[in-house]
Design a protein around this motif. Sequence first.
Motif, mmCIF file in Angstrom:
data_model
loop_
_atom_site.group_PDB
_atom_site.id
_atom_site.type_symbol
_atom_site.label_atom_id
_atom_site.label_comp_id
_atom_site.label_asym_id
_atom_site.label_seq_id
_atom_site.Cartn_x
_atom_site.Cartn_y
_atom_site.Cartn_z
ATOM 1 N N ILE A 1 0.834 -1.203 0.000
ATOM 2 C CA ILE A 1 0.000 0.000 0.000
ATOM 3 C C ILE A 1 0.867 1.251 0.000
ATOM 4 O O ILE A 1 0.662 2.162 -0.784
ATOM 5 C CB ILE A 1 -0.951 0.030 1.220
ATOM 6 N N CYS A 2 1.845 1.308 0.912
ATOM 7 C CA CYS A 2 2.629 2.533 1.075
ATOM 8 C C CYS A 2 4.139 2.289 1.086
ATOM 9 O O CYS A 2 4.905 3.212 1.314
ATOM 10 C CB CYS A 2 2.201 3.242 2.352
ATOM 11 N N ASP A 3 4.552 1.046 0.900
ATOM 12 C CA ASP A 3 5.952 0.635 0.872
ATOM 13 C C ASP A 3 6.681 0.829 2.204
ATOM 14 O O ASP A 3 7.899 0.798 2.250
ATOM 15 C CB ASP A 3 6.719 1.318 -0.268
ATOM 16 N N SER A 4 5.944 1.019 3.299
ATOM 17 C CA SER A 4 6.625 1.089 4.598
ATOM 18 C C SER A 4 7.103 -0.313 4.967
ATOM 19 O O SER A 4 6.590 -1.315 4.461
ATOM 20 C CB SER A 4 5.685 1.632 5.682
ATOM 21 N N ASP A 5 8.061 -0.379 5.878
ATOM 22 C CA ASP A 5 8.567 -1.673 6.320
ATOM 23 C C ASP A 5 7.889 -2.123 7.612
ATOM 24 O O ASP A 5 8.414 -2.934 8.360
ATOM 25 C CB ASP A 5 10.084 -1.647 6.480
ATOM 26 N N ALA A 6 6.695 -1.595 7.862
ATOM 27 C CA ALA A 6 5.961 -1.911 9.093
ATOM 28 C C ALA A 6 4.654 -2.648 8.798
ATOM 29 O O ALA A 6 3.622 -2.383 9.394
ATOM 30 C CB ALA A 6 5.680 -0.632 9.873
ATOM 31 N N CYS A 7 4.717 -3.581 7.854
ATOM 32 C CA CYS A 7 3.546 -4.399 7.531
ATOM 33 C C CYS A 7 3.712 -5.734 8.249
ATOM 34 O O CYS A 7 4.660 -6.471 8.001
ATOM 35 C CB CYS A 7 3.421 -4.584 6.023
ATOM 36 N N TYR A 8 2.804 -6.021 9.155
ATOM 37 C CA TYR A 8 2.876 -7.214 9.992
ATOM 38 C C TYR A 8 2.270 -8.400 9.247
ATOM 39 O O TYR A 8 1.101 -8.374 8.881
ATOM 40 C CB TYR A 8 2.123 -6.943 11.296
ATOM 41 N N GLU A 9 3.064 -9.418 8.998
ATOM 42 C CA GLU A 9 2.617 -10.624 8.300
ATOM 43 C C GLU A 9 2.546 -11.782 9.289
ATOM 44 O O GLU A 9 3.493 -12.020 10.030
ATOM 45 C CB GLU A 9 3.602 -10.969 7.178
ATOM 46 N N SER A 10 1.417 -12.476 9.298
ATOM 47 C CA SER A 10 1.248 -13.676 10.134
ATOM 48 C C SER A 10 0.842 -14.833 9.249
ATOM 49 O O SER A 10 0.132 -14.649 8.266
ATOM 50 C CB SER A 10 0.149 -13.466 11.185
ATOM 51 N N GLY B 1 -5.948 -25.119 5.047
ATOM 52 C CA GLY B 1 -4.567 -24.947 4.624
ATOM 53 C C GLY B 1 -3.941 -23.730 5.273
ATOM 54 O O GLY B 1 -4.489 -23.145 6.199
ATOM 55 N N VAL B 2 -2.786 -23.329 4.763
ATOM 56 C CA VAL B 2 -2.056 -22.188 5.313
ATOM 57 C C VAL B 2 -2.677 -20.886 4.799
ATOM 58 O O VAL B 2 -2.974 -20.750 3.608
ATOM 59 C CB VAL B 2 -0.563 -22.257 4.932
ATOM 60 N N VAL B 3 -2.893 -19.945 5.716
ATOM 61 C CA VAL B 3 -3.402 -18.617 5.372
ATOM 62 C C VAL B 3 -2.411 -17.585 5.897
ATOM 63 O O VAL B 3 -1.989 -17.662 7.049
ATOM 64 C CB VAL B 3 -4.799 -18.367 5.988
ATOM 65 N N LYS B 4 -2.054 -16.639 5.041
ATOM 66 C CA LYS B 4 -1.228 -15.509 5.476
ATOM 67 C C LYS B 4 -2.126 -14.291 5.601
ATOM 68 O O LYS B 4 -3.029 -14.082 4.787
ATOM 69 C CB LYS B 4 -0.130 -15.200 4.456
ATOM 70 N N THR B 5 -1.862 -13.488 6.638
ATOM 71 C CA THR B 5 -2.583 -12.233 6.826
ATOM 72 C C THR B 5 -1.567 -11.103 6.913
ATOM 73 O O THR B 5 -0.414 -11.315 7.306
ATOM 74 C CB THR B 5 -3.418 -12.251 8.124
ATOM 75 N N TRP B 6 -2.001 -9.905 6.543
ATOM 76 C CA TRP B 6 -1.156 -8.722 6.628
ATOM 77 C C TRP B 6 -1.941 -7.573 7.226
ATOM 78 O O TRP B 6 -3.123 -7.406 6.937
ATOM 79 C CB TRP B 6 -0.674 -8.294 5.240
ATOM 80 N N LEU B 7 -1.280 -6.781 8.057
ATOM 81 C CA LEU B 7 -1.815 -5.520 8.551
ATOM 82 C C LEU B 7 -0.683 -4.511 8.477
ATOM 83 O O LEU B 7 0.321 -4.636 9.180
ATOM 84 C CB LEU B 7 -2.324 -5.625 9.991
ATOM 85 N N CYS B 8 -0.853 -3.519 7.596
ATOM 86 C CA CYS B 8 0.144 -2.463 7.473
ATOM 87 C C CYS B 8 -0.064 -1.483 8.623
ATOM 88 O O CYS B 8 -1.125 -0.866 8.729
ATOM 89 C CB CYS B 8 0.008 -1.748 6.125
ATOM 90 N N MET B 9 0.928 -1.355 9.471
ATOM 91 C CA MET B 9 0.809 -0.482 10.637
ATOM 92 C C MET B 9 0.992 0.995 10.279
ATOM 93 O O MET B 9 0.784 1.854 11.123
ATOM 94 C CB MET B 9 1.809 -0.904 11.717
ATOM 95 N N THR B 10 1.354 1.293 9.040
ATOM 96 C CA THR B 10 1.442 2.678 8.588
ATOM 97 C C THR B 10 0.118 3.124 7.975
ATOM 98 O O THR B 10 -0.449 4.136 8.371
ATOM 99 C CB THR B 10 2.590 2.850 7.565
ATOM 100 N N SER B 11 -0.400 2.339 7.025
ATOM 101 C CA SER B 11 -1.631 2.721 6.322
ATOM 102 C C SER B 11 -2.889 2.157 6.971
ATOM 103 O O SER B 11 -3.987 2.664 6.723
ATOM 104 C CB SER B 11 -1.577 2.245 4.869
ATOM 105 N N GLY B 12 -2.762 1.097 7.760
ATOM 106 C CA GLY B 12 -3.926 0.462 8.369
ATOM 107 C C GLY B 12 -4.661 -0.491 7.443
ATOM 108 O O GLY B 12 -5.705 -1.025 7.797
ATOM 109 N N TYR B 13 -4.129 -0.719 6.247
ATOM 110 C CA TYR B 13 -4.768 -1.645 5.316
ATOM 111 C C TYR B 13 -4.437 -3.081 5.692
ATOM 112 O O TYR B 13 -3.353 -3.362 6.218
ATOM 113 C CB TYR B 13 -4.314 -1.375 3.883
ATOM 114 N N THR B 14 -5.376 -3.976 5.392
ATOM 115 C CA THR B 14 -5.224 -5.379 5.728
ATOM 116 C C THR B 14 -5.715 -6.263 4.590
ATOM 117 O O THR B 14 -6.562 -5.847 3.793
ATOM 118 C CB THR B 14 -5.981 -5.716 7.036
ATOM 119 N N SER B 15 -5.171 -7.465 4.515
ATOM 120 C CA SER B 15 -5.627 -8.463 3.562
ATOM 121 C C SER B 15 -5.173 -9.827 4.048
ATOM 122 O O SER B 15 -4.462 -9.943 5.050
ATOM 123 C CB SER B 15 -5.080 -8.203 2.154
ATOM 124 N N ASN B 16 -5.599 -10.854 3.331
ATOM 125 C CA ASN B 16 -5.127 -12.210 3.595
ATOM 126 C C ASN B 16 -5.216 -13.020 2.312
ATOM 127 O O ASN B 16 -5.840 -12.577 1.339
ATOM 128 C CB ASN B 16 -5.893 -12.861 4.755
#
Length: 181
Positions: free
Chosen positions: A13-22, A29-44
């Motif tokens: 979203i914003c190219d910050s290095d503060a996107c939390y991946e779990s 099966g395996v699911v990855k989630t992301w929450l960008c702590m700069t923009s607040g955007y999320t996906s999985n």
Amino acid sequence: MKQLGDKLVNSPICDSDACYESEFQTQEGVVKTWLCMTSGYTSNTTMTLDSESLKQTLELTAELIKDLRQDHEPPGGGEVLAWFPTAITMPNKGMIFPEPIKNGIKIKHKGLVLDEWMWTVVKAIPIPKEEQKKYPDPTNPGTFYKNKMDMKNLKRYDKLAFMDAAEELGMFDPSLVINED
């Protein structure tokens, strides 16, 4: 569901290095989630553009959040995913949500230019015991809310200051960390 790991990655979203991946192991099966702590955007990884998960999300999501949707490849590459600004409710602490704002003034959301929004933080305040009967909890008949959202004292943060909004809400409170040792 078992958590397999987490790390910080660059946000699409914003190219910050503060996107939390779990990464989680689920029955499907395996699911990855992301929450960008700069923009607040999320996906999985279930939010592919032709997925049932995305269709369900679009049916249940507020119009503003749908309008702010962005489609990007996930960190590390892969199939394009739908990304949405998150909305967080912590009943004993408060809420963070995107809100249409222009020049510091709340605006109607139709006709919103995508830059005309901010993160709004509303803290939970206690409801006096004698007033709690006015606030029934519809999900638990016979019980009443103990807190309500203080809409008179909200705070707003820039759309790239989600981490500041989360800190204001108290999301980084050490007592919220679950120690699995």
